[in-house]
Design a protein around this motif. Structure first.
Motif, short mmCIF file in Angstrom:
data_model
loop_
_atom_site.label_atom_id
_atom_site.label_comp_id
_atom_site.label_asym_id
_atom_site.label_seq_id
_atom_site.Cartn_x
_atom_site.Cartn_y
_atom_site.Cartn_z
N MET B 139 0.84 -1.20 0.00
CA MET B 139 0.00 0.00 0.00
C MET B 139 0.87 1.25 0.00
SD MET B 139 -3.20 0.82 0.01
CE MET B 139 -4.45 1.97 0.59
N LEU B 182 -6.97 -0.74 -7.46
CA LEU B 182 -7.06 -2.14 -7.05
C LEU B 182 -6.11 -3.00 -7.90
CD1 LEU B 182 -8.57 -4.20 -5.21
CD2 LEU B 182 -10.15 -4.56 -7.12
N LYS B 183 -6.13 -2.73 -9.20
CA LYS B 183 -5.25 -3.47 -10.11
C LYS B 183 -3.78 -3.22 -9.77
CE LYS B 183 -5.04 -5.82 -14.10
NZ LYS B 183 -3.64 -6.17 -14.01
N PHE B 185 -2.58 -2.35 -6.91
CA PHE B 185 -2.26 -3.04 -5.66
C PHE B 185 -1.96 -4.51 -5.91
CE2 PHE B 185 -3.82 -5.75 -2.21
CZ PHE B 185 -2.97 -5.35 -1.19
N GLU B 186 -2.80 -5.13 -6.73
CA GLU B 186 -2.61 -6.55 -7.04
C GLU B 186 -1.27 -6.79 -7.71
OE1 GLU B 186 -7.15 -7.42 -8.23
OE2 GLU B 186 -5.70 -8.86 -9.00
N ARG B 190 1.81 -8.96 -6.12
CA ARG B 190 2.41 -10.14 -6.78
C ARG B 190 3.89 -9.91 -7.04
NH1 ARG B 190 -1.73 -9.94 -10.32
NH2 ARG B 190 -3.54 -11.08 -9.58
#
Lengths: 209, 199
Positions: B139, B182-183, B185-186, B190
């Protein structure tokens, strides 16, 4: 319904941002498409992580601490008013005094009638230009013409005076009519150096009282 | 009799008994009870907004205090006929943006991820400490515009329109930013070797 349609809508679907119609179409697709469903689940888990990982409660004392700070600042503001208002008034008075022309300040010190104002301006200007030569003259009670007597002329000239200032000083000493002086010595009040000589002028004024 | 009539007439001009003033109105007047009530309502959400923005408990606690002090100081700018929550979050977000700007100047060493030992027992039971630490770190690595959008979305119960207002952008732009956040963050999660396993 294709995977292509869903591709860019899965995040919005998970975040509850889709309109009803789009939401229904995506829901129908992922119920039959394992690949899109898997992607959707990943988005869902990411959203869950973002939600759960920060689910902490602040210390119970934090609110009270903040309230005490607020209360302190409120009191501080009040106490500032208590001492600040008189200080502010004093500062305002000082500023007004500074803003007043040197003549007006001298006038306050001497409590002289305003009739001699022009003359005093001239004297101060002369002082500013060529201190420590003082040429003090008072106008008559009627002002207007320069019929006044020379009250004090103290020349302690220690260096060459500037020609213009010297001319003014001589004009004063020669009892030039006041109206002419007025015209000649306009704008003396804006001369910053006058303020520096204000103390001297005030001292001289005391002699005249 | 005459006196009674006069009393009746004067009663007509008396203002009707006012209903209890709203929280917004009392707050705008500087009522400390109203302030306390606002703090109670937004106690968790403002702290969690700070956590999401700064990924640090200390900074979140400072942020919490400063937000409420700031809104109290700025109460004269608030219009009581408008909803309080979006205004409050707008003030909080502006404060948060200033802090983030300053925080960027602090070395990465000082950026604090939660220490597992500090975590409350209940939280440890709910989520693995390692995973939590990773989420905070990810984050913190996000672009501020995504971080603040995600922080608003997950810290408050505001509608998307209210979030858009607080961010000062259109509703559609806020939705796009949230999805990209959101994308983002993902992808970052990863990239740091995180696995999206079930909490």
């Amino acid at each position: 319904m294709s995977c292509e349609y869903c591709k860019d809508k899965l995040e919005a679907y998970v975040l509850g941002l889709l309109e009803e119609e789009s939401k229904t179409r995506v829901a129908e697709h992922i119920s039959t498409c394992a690949a899109c469903r898997a992607k959707m689940v990943l988005h869902q888990r990411a959203a869950l992580l973002l939600d759960r990982a920060f689910q902490e409660k602040p210390a119970a004392s934090l609110r009270q601490k903040t309230l005490r700070r607020l209360d302190g600042e409120k009191k501080h503001g009040t106490s500032w008013l208590l001492w600040g208002a008189p200080a502010l008034a004093g500062a305002a008075a000082l500023i007004i005094m500074i803003m007043l022309s040197p003549w007006e300040t001298v006038q306050l010190a001497r409590k002289r009638p305003a009739a001699s104002r022009v003359h005093w301006q001239a004297v101060l200007h002369t002082q500013a230009q060529e201190a420590p030569a003082y040429s003090i003259r008072e106008s008559g009670s009627g002002g207007g013409q320069g019929q006044a007597a020379l009250v004090l002329a103290q020349d302690a000239d220690t260096g060459p005076a500037r020609p213009r200032a010297e001319a003014k000083r001589r004009a004063l000493l020669m009892q030039t009519p006041m109206d002419e002086l007025d015209m000649e010595l306009t704008n003396p009040i804006n001369d910053r150096s006058i303020y520096e000589d204000l103390g001297v002028a005030t001292e001289v004024a005391k002699l005249l009282l | 009799m005459i006196l009674e009539d006069i009393m009746k007439i004067t009663d007509l001009f008396k203002p009707a008994p006012a209903a209890a003033d709203s929280l917004e109105l009392r707050f705008a007047r500087g009522d400390m009870d109203a302030m306390e009530e606002i703090m109670r309502i937004h106690h968790n959400s403002i702290y969690q907004l700070g956590l999401r923005l700064f990924a640090s408990r200390d900074l979140a606690a400072d942020f919490y205090q400063d937000v409420f002090i700031r809104i109290y100081e700025k109460r004269h700018h608030y219009r009581p006929d408008r909803p309080l929550k979006p205004w409050l979050y707008q003030v909080a977000l502006n404060l948060g943006r200033d802090r983030l700007r300053r925080k960027r100047e602090i070395s990465l060493e000082e950026a604090s991820c939660p220490e597992p030992a500090e975590m409350p027992r209940m939280e440890e039971e709910a989520i693995a400490a390692e995973l939590k630490q990773k989420v905070w770190g990810v984050m913190e690595s996000l672009s501020p515009i995504y971080r603040e959008t995600l922080a608003l979305r997950f810290s408050s119960d505001m509608s998307m329109q209210e979030i858009a207002d607080a961010l000062g952008i259109s509703l559609s732009a806020a939705k796009v930013r949230l999805c990209r956040g959101l994308k983002s963050f993902e992808d970052a999660f990863r990239a740091q070797g995180g696995e999206m396993y079930v909490l």
